[in-house]
Scaffold this active site. Structure first.
Site, PDB file in Angstrom:
ATOM      1  N   LEU A  10      -3.570   3.978   2.427  1.00 15.22           N
ATOM      2  CA  LEU A  10      -3.736   4.267   3.848  1.00 15.22           C
ATOM      3  C   LEU A  10      -4.885   5.240   4.092  1.00 15.22           C
ATOM      4  O   LEU A  10      -5.535   5.191   5.137  1.00 15.22           O
ATOM      5  CB  LEU A  10      -2.430   4.826   4.438  1.00 15.22           C
ATOM      6  CG  LEU A  10      -2.394   4.943   5.955  1.00 15.22           C
ATOM      7  CD1 LEU A  10      -2.461   3.573   6.615  1.00 15.22           C
ATOM      8  CD2 LEU A  10      -1.164   5.696   6.415  1.00 15.22           C
ATOM      9  N   TYR A  43       0.834  -1.203   0.000  1.00 12.69           N
ATOM     10  CA  TYR A  43       0.000   0.000   0.000  1.00 12.69           C
ATOM     11  C   TYR A  43       0.868   1.251   0.000  1.00 12.69           C
ATOM     12  O   TYR A  43       2.075   1.200   0.265  1.00 12.69           O
ATOM     13  CB  TYR A  43      -0.947   0.019   1.212  1.00 12.69           C
ATOM     14  CG  TYR A  43      -0.244   0.253   2.534  1.00 12.69           C
ATOM     15  CD1 TYR A  43      -0.155   1.534   3.079  1.00 12.69           C
ATOM     16  CD2 TYR A  43       0.337  -0.797   3.239  1.00 12.69           C
ATOM     17  CE1 TYR A  43       0.494   1.754   4.284  1.00 12.69           C
ATOM     18  CE2 TYR A  43       0.978  -0.582   4.439  1.00 12.69           C
ATOM     19  CZ  TYR A  43       1.060   0.699   4.966  1.00 12.69           C
ATOM     20  OH  TYR A  43       1.707   0.921   6.149  1.00 12.69           O
ATOM     21  N   CYS A  44       0.237   2.372  -0.319  1.00  8.86           N
ATOM     22  CA  CYS A  44       0.863   3.694  -0.202  1.00  8.86           C
ATOM     23  C   CYS A  44      -0.200   4.607   0.412  1.00  8.86           C
ATOM     24  O   CYS A  44      -1.043   4.132   1.170  1.00  8.86           O
ATOM     25  CB  CYS A  44       1.359   4.194  -1.558  1.00  8.86           C
ATOM     26  SG  CYS A  44       0.061   4.459  -2.794  1.00  8.86           S
ATOM     27  N   TYR A  45      -0.181   5.897   0.089  1.00 12.56           N
ATOM     28  CA  TYR A  45      -1.182   6.789   0.674  1.00 12.56           C
ATOM     29  C   TYR A  45      -2.544   6.634   0.005  1.00 12.56           C
ATOM     30  O   TYR A  45      -3.557   6.489   0.674  1.00 12.56           O
ATOM     31  CB  TYR A  45      -0.730   8.250   0.624  1.00 12.56           C
ATOM     32  CG  TYR A  45      -1.782   9.161   1.200  1.00 12.56           C
ATOM     33  CD1 TYR A  45      -2.008   9.183   2.581  1.00 12.56           C
ATOM     34  CD2 TYR A  45      -2.579   9.929   0.385  1.00 12.56           C
ATOM     35  CE1 TYR A  45      -3.009   9.975   3.116  1.00 12.56           C
ATOM     36  CE2 TYR A  45      -3.584  10.728   0.918  1.00 12.56           C
ATOM     37  CZ  TYR A  45      -3.800  10.751   2.281  1.00 12.56           C
ATOM     38  OH  TYR A  45      -4.795  11.525   2.811  1.00 12.56           O
ATOM     39  N   GLY A  84      -2.844   4.931  -3.493  1.00 15.72           N
ATOM     40  CA  GLY A  84      -2.909   3.867  -4.481  1.00 15.72           C
ATOM     41  C   GLY A  84      -2.016   4.015  -5.693  1.00 15.72           C
ATOM     42  O   GLY A  84      -1.798   3.048  -6.410  1.00 15.72           O
TER      43      GLY A  84
END
Length: 136
Positions: A124, A95-97, A99
């Site tokens: 996230l 994951y990242c912030y 996508g």
């Protein structure tokens, strides 16, 4: 190239064609169905000894991350070589912030031969919106 026409009647040709199309479609589903909701991501965290990977920057990671995640900064010079150290025999949850970076990382992992890579849809940001736990 061997023609199916020379060995199969028209009905058998159609059956083979549909079988080939079915396999191709199944492969497409496998490739593109690797984004999941926060609820499903959380469920996957407790099965199969996954490697949870946060591809945000170290500063973002230190501001809050999913429990048990490791940080592999998408923008670091050694991003690809660090990713390649992940265990191919264990699931990767990434994951990242929001996508963008995790989608690129997931596709890169797929190209590197990782077959069990799942991305948190919405990153996230969606995790937090769903009220899920974040560690600092």
């Amino acid at each position: 190239f061997i023609s199916l026409q020379s060995y199969l009647n028209p009905t058998e040709q159609m059956q083979k064609l549909f079988m080939i199309i079915g396999f191709l479609m199944l492969g497409s589903v496998t490739i593109f169905a690797q984004e999941v909701s926060p609820e499903k991501f959380e469920e996957l965290m407790s099965t199969g000894d996954p490697q949870i990977v946060d591809v945000r920057t170290e500063r973002e990671f230190n501001g809050g991350h999913i429990p048990n995640a490791v940080n592999i900064d998408y923008f670091s010079d050694d991003f690809q070589s660090t990713l390649s150290q992940l265990d191919k025999d264990r699931p990767v949850l990434i994951y990242c912030y929001s996508g963008g970076r995790s989608t690129e990382a997931r596709l890169l992992l797929n190209k590197m031969g990782y077959s069990n890579v799942t991305e948190l849809k919405g990153g996230l940001s969606e995790w937090r919106n769903a009220g899920k736990t974040v560690d600092k």
